[in-house]
Design a protein around this motif. Structure first.
Motif, PDB file in Angstrom:
ATOM      1  N   GLY A  57       0.824  -1.189   0.000  1.00  0.00           N
ATOM      2  CA  GLY A  57       0.000   0.000   0.000  1.00  0.00           C
ATOM      3  C   GLY A  57       0.856   1.236   0.000  1.00  0.00           C
ATOM      4  N   PRO A  58       0.250   2.420  -0.062  1.00  0.00           N
ATOM      5  CA  PRO A  58       1.022   3.666  -0.063  1.00  0.00           C
ATOM      6  C   PRO A  58       1.993   3.689   1.112  1.00  0.00           C
ATOM      7  CG  PRO A  58      -1.283   4.124  -0.463  1.00  0.00           C
ATOM      8  CD  PRO A  58      -1.194   2.674  -0.112  1.00  0.00           C
ATOM      9  N   PHE A  59       3.239   4.075   0.820  1.00  0.00           N
ATOM     10  CA  PHE A  59       4.281   4.075   1.849  1.00  0.00           C
ATOM     11  C   PHE A  59       4.971   5.435   1.914  1.00  0.00           C
ATOM     12  CE2 PHE A  59       8.703   3.134   3.181  1.00  0.00           C
ATOM     13  CZ  PHE A  59       8.423   2.712   4.460  1.00  0.00           C
ATOM     14  N   CYS A  60       5.596   5.850   0.824  1.00  0.00           N
ATOM     15  CA  CYS A  60       6.391   7.081   0.878  1.00  0.00           C
ATOM     16  C   CYS A  60       5.546   8.325   0.619  1.00  0.00           C
ATOM     17  CB  CYS A  60       7.538   7.018  -0.119  1.00  0.00           C
ATOM     18  SG  CYS A  60       7.015   7.122  -1.859  1.00  0.00           S
ATOM     19  N   MET A  61       4.459   8.172  -0.100  1.00  0.00           N
ATOM     20  CA  MET A  61       3.561   9.282  -0.471  1.00  0.00           C
ATOM     21  C   MET A  61       4.294  10.371  -1.255  1.00  0.00           C
ATOM     22  SD  MET A  61       0.647   8.281   0.634  1.00  0.00           S
ATOM     23  CE  MET A  61      -0.500   9.635   0.811  1.00  0.00           C
ATOM     24  N   SER A  62       5.395  10.015  -1.909  1.00  0.00           N
ATOM     25  CA  SER A  62       6.157  11.014  -2.648  1.00  0.00           C
ATOM     26  C   SER A  62       6.653  10.510  -3.995  1.00  0.00           C
ATOM     27  CB  SER A  62       7.339  11.485  -1.795  1.00  0.00           C
ATOM     28  OG  SER A  62       8.189  10.386  -1.480  1.00  0.00           O
ATOM     29  N   GLY A  63       6.125   9.406  -4.496  1.00  0.00           N
ATOM     30  CA  GLY A  63       6.480   8.937  -5.828  1.00  0.00           C
ATOM     31  C   GLY A  63       7.750   8.118  -5.909  1.00  0.00           C
ATOM     32  N   VAL A  64       8.278   7.664  -4.801  1.00  0.00           N
ATOM     33  CA  VAL A  64       9.557   6.963  -4.807  1.00  0.00           C
ATOM     34  C   VAL A  64       9.391   5.440  -4.763  1.00  0.00           C
ATOM     35  CG1 VAL A  64      11.727   6.650  -3.540  1.00  0.00           C
ATOM     36  CG2 VAL A  64      10.722   8.928  -3.747  1.00  0.00           C
ATOM     37  N   CYS A  65       8.517   4.927  -3.921  1.00  0.00           N
ATOM     38  CA  CYS A  65       8.505   3.482  -3.635  1.00  0.00           C
ATOM     39  C   CYS A  65       7.667   2.654  -4.615  1.00  0.00           C
ATOM     40  CB  CYS A  65       8.014   3.232  -2.212  1.00  0.00           C
ATOM     41  SG  CYS A  65       6.245   3.504  -1.972  1.00  0.00           S
ATOM     42  N   PHE A  66       6.759   3.237  -5.315  1.00  0.00           N
ATOM     43  CA  PHE A  66       5.882   2.549  -6.270  1.00  0.00           C
ATOM     44  C   PHE A  66       5.004   1.480  -5.616  1.00  0.00           C
ATOM     45  CE2 PHE A  66       6.936   4.050 -10.564  1.00  0.00           C
ATOM     46  CZ  PHE A  66       8.008   4.877 -10.255  1.00  0.00           C
ATOM     47  N   GLU A  67       4.797   1.555  -4.321  1.00  0.00           N
ATOM     48  CA  GLU A  67       3.949   0.567  -3.640  1.00  0.00           C
ATOM     49  C   GLU A  67       2.467   0.916  -3.729  1.00  0.00           C
ATOM     50  OE1 GLU A  67       5.107  -2.095  -2.933  1.00  0.00           O
ATOM     51  OE2 GLU A  67       7.092  -1.958  -2.052  1.00  0.00           O
ATOM     52  N   CYS A  68       2.142   2.059  -4.291  1.00  0.00           N
ATOM     53  CA  CYS A  68       0.761   2.541  -4.296  1.00  0.00           C
ATOM     54  C   CYS A  68       0.076   2.348  -5.643  1.00  0.00           C
ATOM     55  CB  CYS A  68       0.742   4.023  -3.942  1.00  0.00           C
ATOM     56  SG  CYS A  68       1.633   5.045  -5.128  1.00  0.00           S
ATOM     57  N   ARG A  69       0.639   1.516  -6.507  1.00  0.00           N
ATOM     58  CA  ARG A  69       0.097   1.387  -7.865  1.00  0.00           C
ATOM     59  C   ARG A  69      -1.311   0.799  -7.863  1.00  0.00           C
ATOM     60  NH1 ARG A  69       4.371  -2.143 -10.346  1.00  0.00           N
ATOM     61  NH2 ARG A  69       4.816  -2.529  -8.171  1.00  0.00           N
ATOM     62  N   ARG A  78      -0.890   2.925 -12.115  1.00  0.00           N
ATOM     63  CA  ARG A  78      -0.712   4.379 -11.903  1.00  0.00           C
ATOM     64  C   ARG A  78      -0.336   4.593 -10.445  1.00  0.00           C
ATOM     65  NH1 ARG A  78      -4.323   7.755 -14.859  1.00  0.00           N
ATOM     66  NH2 ARG A  78      -3.225   9.419 -13.771  1.00  0.00           N
ATOM     67  N   GLN A  79       0.555   5.521 -10.196  1.00  0.00           N
ATOM     68  CA  GLN A  79       0.963   5.820  -8.823  1.00  0.00           C
ATOM     69  C   GLN A  79      -0.126   6.657  -8.153  1.00  0.00           C
ATOM     70  OE1 GLN A  79       4.994   7.246 -10.059  1.00  0.00           O
ATOM     71  NE2 GLN A  79       5.477   6.521  -7.999  1.00  0.00           N
ATOM     72  N   ALA A  80      -0.779   6.081  -7.165  1.00  0.00           N
ATOM     73  CA  ALA A  80      -1.878   6.770  -6.492  1.00  0.00           C
ATOM     74  C   ALA A  80      -1.403   8.032  -5.781  1.00  0.00           C
ATOM     75  CB  ALA A  80      -2.546   5.825  -5.500  1.00  0.00           C
ATOM     76  N   CYS A  81      -0.176   8.022  -5.271  1.00  0.00           N
ATOM     77  CA  CYS A  81       0.294   9.180  -4.497  1.00  0.00           C
ATOM     78  C   CYS A  81       0.664  10.358  -5.385  1.00  0.00           C
ATOM     79  CB  CYS A  81       1.470   8.804  -3.606  1.00  0.00           C
ATOM     80  SG  CYS A  81       2.999   8.484  -4.505  1.00  0.00           S
ATOM     81  N   MET A  82       0.813  10.117  -6.679  1.00  0.00           N
ATOM     82  CA  MET A  82       1.206  11.184  -7.596  1.00  0.00           C
ATOM     83  C   MET A  82       0.061  11.623  -8.490  1.00  0.00           C
ATOM     84  SD  MET A  82       4.244  11.589  -6.585  1.00  0.00           S
ATOM     85  CE  MET A  82       4.882  12.747  -7.783  1.00  0.00           C
TER      86      MET A  82
HETATM   87  S1  FES Z   1       3.417   5.775  -1.991  1.00  0.00           S
HETATM   88 FE1  FES Z   1       5.469   5.535  -2.683  1.00  0.00          FE
HETATM   89  S2  FES Z   1       5.321   5.884  -4.831  1.00  0.00           S
HETATM   90 FE2  FES Z   1       3.322   6.198  -4.091  1.00  0.00          FE
END
Ligand code: FES
Length: 101
Positions: A57-69, A78-82
């Protein structure tokens, strides 16, 4: 047991309320939120599973980890946080990728 959010929801000041769907269920969200913020605010802390079955699930909330796809309006990964929310947006969570293989 419902997931517990560690985010405090601040009062909406100046934003519009728009409706999006998450897995087909309509939710009202602030137009200034990202999709990841909307997911967390509505208790969806898991977006997808790894091929090994581990939830992510969302982790970094800044577009780095890609866990929010998630799938957004039919476009996968798609990156949910971006991605800002938009009225009528359709978000689909990938709970179990093994079932889709
Ligand atoms: S929460 Fe890390 S890239 Fe979206």
């Amino acid at each position: 047991m419902a997931p517990v959010s560690h985010f405090e929801r601040l009062p909406c000041v100046g934003g519009e309320v728009v409706t999006i769907t998450i897995d087909g269920e309509a939710h009202e969200v602030d137009s200034r939120w990202t999709v990841a913020a909307a997911l967390i605010a509505h208790g969806h802390t898991r977006c997808r599973c790894t091929p090994e079955g581990q939830s992510r699930g969302p982790f970094c909330m800044s577009g780095v980890c890609f866990e929010c796809r998630v799938d957004i309006d039919g476009t996968p990964n798609r990156q949910a946080c971006m991605t800002p929310v938009a009225a009528g947006m359709r978000v689909v969570l990938r709970q179990d990728l093994r079932a889709l293989a």
